[in-house]
Design a protein around this motif. Structure first.
Motif, PDB file in Angstrom:
ATOM      1  N   ASP A 544       0.822  -1.217   0.000  1.00  0.00           N
ATOM      2  CA  ASP A 544       0.000   0.000   0.000  1.00  0.00           C
ATOM      3  C   ASP A 544       0.852   1.261   0.000  1.00  0.00           C
ATOM      4  N   ILE A 545       2.128   1.121   0.298  1.00  0.00           N
ATOM      5  CA  ILE A 545       3.031   2.275   0.363  1.00  0.00           C
ATOM      6  C   ILE A 545       3.612   2.544  -1.014  1.00  0.00           C
ATOM      7  N   SER A 546       3.854   3.814  -1.305  1.00  0.00           N
ATOM      8  CA  SER A 546       4.422   4.201  -2.591  1.00  0.00           C
ATOM      9  C   SER A 546       5.689   3.389  -2.881  1.00  0.00           C
ATOM     10  N   PRO A 547       5.763   2.717  -4.042  1.00  0.00           N
ATOM     11  CA  PRO A 547       6.966   1.945  -4.393  1.00  0.00           C
ATOM     12  C   PRO A 547       8.230   2.798  -4.426  1.00  0.00           C
ATOM     13  N   THR A 548       8.080   4.086  -4.756  1.00  0.00           N
ATOM     14  CA  THR A 548       9.245   4.976  -4.757  1.00  0.00           C
ATOM     15  C   THR A 548       9.849   5.066  -3.370  1.00  0.00           C
ATOM     16  N   ILE A 549       8.998   5.150  -2.363  1.00  0.00           N
ATOM     17  CA  ILE A 549       9.482   5.240  -0.984  1.00  0.00           C
ATOM     18  C   ILE A 549      10.117   3.917  -0.553  1.00  0.00           C
ATOM     19  N   VAL A 550       9.448   2.801  -0.831  1.00  0.00           N
ATOM     20  CA  VAL A 550       9.965   1.495  -0.419  1.00  0.00           C
ATOM     21  C   VAL A 550      11.317   1.210  -1.077  1.00  0.00           C
ATOM     22  N   SER A 551      11.453   1.593  -2.353  1.00  0.00           N
ATOM     23  CA  SER A 551      12.687   1.293  -3.086  1.00  0.00           C
ATOM     24  C   SER A 551      13.883   2.093  -2.587  1.00  0.00           C
ATOM     25  N   GLN A 552      13.637   3.209  -1.890  1.00  0.00           N
ATOM     26  CA  GLN A 552      14.729   4.057  -1.413  1.00  0.00           C
ATOM     27  C   GLN A 552      15.143   3.745   0.016  1.00  0.00           C
ATOM     28  N   ILE A 553      14.476   2.764   0.632  1.00  0.00           N
ATOM     29  CA  ILE A 553      14.849   2.360   1.990  1.00  0.00           C
ATOM     30  C   ILE A 553      16.226   1.701   1.970  1.00  0.00           C
ATOM     31  N   HIS A 554      17.006   1.930   3.029  1.00  0.00           N
ATOM     32  CA  HIS A 554      18.349   1.342   3.099  1.00  0.00           C
ATOM     33  C   HIS A 554      18.352  -0.016   3.787  1.00  0.00           C
ATOM     34  N   ASN A 555      17.638  -0.125   4.913  1.00  0.00           N
ATOM     35  CA  ASN A 555      17.649  -1.356   5.698  1.00  0.00           C
ATOM     36  C   ASN A 555      16.225  -1.836   5.957  1.00  0.00           C
ATOM     37  N   TYR A 556      16.036  -3.156   5.836  1.00  0.00           N
ATOM     38  CA  TYR A 556      14.709  -3.750   5.980  1.00  0.00           C
ATOM     39  C   TYR A 556      14.702  -4.757   7.128  1.00  0.00           C
ATOM     40  N   PHE A 557      13.634  -4.705   7.921  1.00  0.00           N
ATOM     41  CA  PHE A 557      13.365  -5.703   8.953  1.00  0.00           C
ATOM     42  C   PHE A 557      12.016  -6.327   8.583  1.00  0.00           C
ATOM     43  N   ILE A 558      12.057  -7.535   8.038  1.00  0.00           N
ATOM     44  CA  ILE A 558      10.860  -8.147   7.457  1.00  0.00           C
ATOM     45  C   ILE A 558      10.354  -9.264   8.359  1.00  0.00           C
ATOM     46  N   HIS A 559       9.155  -9.082   8.900  1.00  0.00           N
ATOM     47  CA  HIS A 559       8.468 -10.143   9.631  1.00  0.00           C
ATOM     48  C   HIS A 559       7.598 -10.938   8.658  1.00  0.00           C
ATOM     49  N   THR A 596      17.978  -7.339   6.435  1.00  0.00           N
ATOM     50  CA  THR A 596      18.832  -7.194   5.268  1.00  0.00           C
ATOM     51  C   THR A 596      18.937  -5.718   4.914  1.00  0.00           C
ATOM     52  N   GLY A 597      19.902  -5.383   4.075  1.00  0.00           N
ATOM     53  CA  GLY A 597      20.061  -3.996   3.644  1.00  0.00           C
ATOM     54  C   GLY A 597      21.519  -3.614   3.516  1.00  0.00           C
ATOM     55  N   VAL A 598      21.753  -2.336   3.261  1.00  0.00           N
ATOM     56  CA  VAL A 598      23.113  -1.866   2.991  1.00  0.00           C
ATOM     57  C   VAL A 598      24.012  -1.920   4.220  1.00  0.00           C
ATOM     58  N   SER A 599      23.435  -1.949   5.413  1.00  0.00           N
ATOM     59  CA  SER A 599      24.240  -1.981   6.632  1.00  0.00           C
ATOM     60  C   SER A 599      24.596  -3.397   7.060  1.00  0.00           C
ATOM     61  N   PHE A 600      24.105  -4.395   6.305  1.00  0.00           N
ATOM     62  CA  PHE A 600      24.319  -5.782   6.680  1.00  0.00           C
ATOM     63  C   PHE A 600      24.999  -6.516   5.529  1.00  0.00           C
ATOM     64  N   ASP A 601      26.056  -7.242   5.859  1.00  0.00           N
ATOM     65  CA  ASP A 601      26.764  -7.991   4.829  1.00  0.00           C
ATOM     66  C   ASP A 601      25.909  -9.118   4.280  1.00  0.00           C
ATOM     67  N   LEU A 602      25.092  -9.731   5.147  1.00  0.00           N
ATOM     68  CA  LEU A 602      24.287 -10.881   4.749  1.00  0.00           C
ATOM     69  C   LEU A 602      22.889 -10.782   5.345  1.00  0.00           C
ATOM     70  N   PRO A 603      21.882 -11.293   4.644  1.00  0.00           N
ATOM     71  CA  PRO A 603      20.561 -11.387   5.271  1.00  0.00           C
ATOM     72  C   PRO A 603      20.602 -12.422   6.389  1.00  0.00           C
ATOM     73  N   VAL A 604      19.865 -12.161   7.447  1.00  0.00           N
ATOM     74  CA  VAL A 604      19.886 -13.065   8.597  1.00  0.00           C
ATOM     75  C   VAL A 604      18.504 -13.063   9.249  1.00  0.00           C
ATOM     76  N   ILE A 605      18.100 -14.222   9.745  1.00  0.00           N
ATOM     77  CA  ILE A 605      16.837 -14.338  10.482  1.00  0.00           C
ATOM     78  C   ILE A 605      17.167 -14.285  11.973  1.00  0.00           C
ATOM     79  N   VAL A 606      16.489 -13.390  12.665  1.00  0.00           N
ATOM     80  CA  VAL A 606      16.738 -13.175  14.091  1.00  0.00           C
ATOM     81  C   VAL A 606      15.430 -13.329  14.860  1.00  0.00           C
TER      82      VAL A 606
END
Length: 633
Positions: A544-559, A596-606
């Motif tokens: 529901d969020i503008s794809p332009t905004i989502v695409s410019q995010i640096h770091n993601y925490f995905i549940h 995951t994101g630019v601040s993380f070398d690898l995606p990880v589940i926590v």
């Protein structure tokens, strides 16, 4: 096994950056202990080492299968003696003398030993600790723990120096734990400031809280300023907005829905004449007298009504006027109780309505204007008259005065402008309950938000304010922060339930308003980092969020997310995810988050550590056992 390493297999084949590994043992234990150290077992998604000289090459396991050593398809028996366990893994980095370096530093060869990695090295791989120069991994001030790596159970430490100077998104379905993750992340940071390990200085963190989840005394931090806004009463808290930012023609046009062809020019004239010099109160009496003279020079019922509204707002009663003015302003027709000889006082009748004939009685009108000025001045300028000092009230008054003036010049159609007047009336009442417009000469940056951490609860405001206020706060705070001469602080705007105001497909608002709202946030997401302004958004519906905004995010925490539209959006915008990580998103348990994101070398589940009840946001499920208990009744 060797004296130094727990050897579990050997490299059998190399396919580019992928290697095929043959294990010596078919054991599937989750944990091993060797030489006093704890090792995690071999499974898809875990990490293993490949020894080559002084390098320990690190590979991530992506595939596992059983290789038939007999190669006899006629025998269908499946047994451990017949099959050997093989893995496919991708090279992601190397340890060189205990220092982890991401990327293709060294390349494995066939028959290299494959070893298990101790937990401390896996932590370094995932968090990137010590992988960059001048960043000692042992410095506790660089990191804080938010949970445990799944499935290894190793504490996961976040490097705050690489997180909070980036845009952050926290996504997840209802009940997946996104509010707990947001709170855990920022609470850990705020604890460092409280313990004086770091100092925020003049940096600001502002939480837009749509449902009142973060207003608890210990939620996020006890050292915060909480604004409980309420449009149902005048007793709620107010946000301080610098006047120089409030009197912006584009901003006000959007806040009050002014159309571009007729209403926006009207609003521009109003701002230019009444507020460009910032002395509305000093001239208010003159504005009233001018409006009075215009009304009695022109037989317009609409103008007379507008004058009535202005007088009602200021609580100007009958005693400030002569009787014949009282009769015309405060009654629909003249009463014989005031004047039976009204014709002698300059009044004429037209279409069953009496009006002042100024051409024949201008002296009398001037005398009455002087009389009004003398009587009203002391009342307007008294310290007790807070309405005359209120900029939002001044805006309503100015709209009436400008309308009266334009009607007398026949430059507008009343029906074209009246909808704007009505919106100003309605919304200014709401704004007056939640905003306090302060003088421009005050230090606007400190006035805007007093403390480092500020929570704005929109739980008790109406739908209009929920739509308008976050955009107003974002626009004003971004402009103020960008205008600072020295960028020695950051501003982090944290928006929970962000789909409420960042949607691209809203059908309950005008196209102009939607475009302006998205322009504000898209500019922040694209340009904000240059000025130290960052967004953190949390939402249960990222699609529901503008794809332009989502695409410019640096770091993601995905549940956990199960909606196909949400998953497709993430697939398009998060290039750092591998196949295994993507496929795990719909199956994450409550509290598990893929980082995951630019601040993380690898995606990880926590598995994020759950906060105590008094520290957690108020977003949990209802306790039916307690609510419906027969014993409790």
């Amino acid at each position: 096994m060797t004296n130094q390493n727990y050897v579990v297999g050997t490299v059998r084949e190399i396919r580019g950056t992928n290697v095929v590994i043959r294990l010596f043992d078919n054991s599937s234990q989750m944990t091993y202990f060797f030489n006093g150290e704890r090792y995690s077992g071999v499974m898809i998604g875990s990490y293993i080492g490949i020894k080559r000289g002084h390098y320990t090459i690190v590979a991530k396991i992506e595939k596992e299968y059983a290789q038939d050593i007999f190669h006899d398809t006629t025998v269908q028996e499946f047994s451990k003696d017949r099959f050997v366990r093989e893995l496919e893994a991708k090279v992601i980095g190397s340890f060189s003398r205990e220092k982890y370096i991401s990327g293709m530093v060294a390349f494995p060869q066939i028959f290299n030993d494959v070893i298990l990695l101790p937990n401390e090295k896996i932590t370094s791989i995932i968090s990137g600790e010590g992988s960059r120069d001048n960043e000692p991994s042992s410095n506790p001030n660089f990191y804080f723990t938010i949970g445990e790596i799944w499935p290894e159970g190793i504490p996961y430490r976040v490097k705050w120096t690489n997180i909070f100077n980036k845009h952050i998104a926290i996504f997840g379905n209802t009940g997946s734990g996104k509010s707990n993750t947001l709170t855990r992340l920022y609470k850990s940071l705020f604890e460092l400031n409280r313990k004086e390990i770091i100092s925020f200085g003049s940096s600001r963190f502002v939480v837009i809280d749509f449902n009142g989840e973060y207003i608890g005394k210990k939620v996020l931090t006890s050292e915060k300023e909480t604004y409980n806004l309420d449009t149902q009463t005048s007793e709620g808290d107010k946000i301080l907005i610098p006047a120089k930012k409030f009197w912006d023609k584009d901003m006000l046009s959007i806040l009050f829905g002014a159309t571009s062809q007729t209403q926006q020019p009207f609003l521009n004239r109003l701002l230019r004449f009444y507020f460009s010099q910032g002395n509305f109160k000093e001239n208010l009496v003159e504005y009233l007298v001018t409006a009075f003279k215009i009304v009695y020079n022109s037989p317009s019922k609409e103008a007379l009504d507008l004058l009535k509204y202005a007088l009602d707002i200021l609580d100007i009663k009958h005693e400030f006027f002569s009787n014949w003015i009282v009769a015309s302003v405060y009654t629909s027709n003249f009463s014989n109780a005031y004047y039976s000889d009204r014709e002698l006082h300059g009044w004429k009748e037209s279409n069953n309505r009496w009006y002042w004939n100024a051409g024949e009685n201008s002296d009398v009108l001037d005398q009455e204007a002087d009389y009004i000025k003398q009587r009203i001045s002391s009342f307007i300028f008294s310290d007790s008259n807070t309405k005359a000092q209120n900029p939002i009230v001044q805006l309503r008054l100015a709209s009436y005065f400008q309308m009266i003036f334009d009607l007398s010049r026949h430059t507008i159609q009343y029906d074209h402008i009246s909808p704007l007047i009505h919106r100003i009336e309605a919304r200014s009442i709401d704004f007056d309950k939640v905003l306090n417009i302060v003088n421009p000469e005050e230090n606007s940056e400190k006035v805007f938000f007093q403390k480092n951490v500020n929570v704005i609860s929109l739980k008790n405001v109406n739908k209009d304010i929920k739509m308008l206020l976050p955009m107003l706060i974002a626009k004003v705070s971004y402009d103020l922060h960008r205008e600072q001469e020295n960028q020695d602080s950051i501003f982090n705007l944290i928006i929970d339930e962000a789909h409420n105001i960042l949607s691209e497909n809203s059908t309950i608002e005008s196209e102009k308003w939607r475009d302006y709202r998205l322009d504000v946030f898209e500019e922040i997401i694209k340009e904000g980092r240059k000025f130290g302004y960052y967004l953190t958004i949390a939402s249960q519906r990222p699609s529901d969020i503008s794809p332009t905004i989502v695409s410019q995010i640096h770091n993601y925490f995905i549940h956990r997310l199960v909606n196909d539209n949400d998953l497709r959006l993430l697939d398009r915008t998060m290039t750092s995810l591998d196949y295994i990580s993507k496929s795990s998103i719909p199956n994450l348990s409550p509290g598990q988050v893929l980082i995951t994101g630019v601040s993380f070398d690898l995606p990880v589940i926590v598995q994020v550590e759950k906060l105590s009840k008094d520290e957690a946001p108020d977003s949990g499920d209802s306790e039916l056992e307690e609510l419906w208990s027969v014993e409790a009744k």
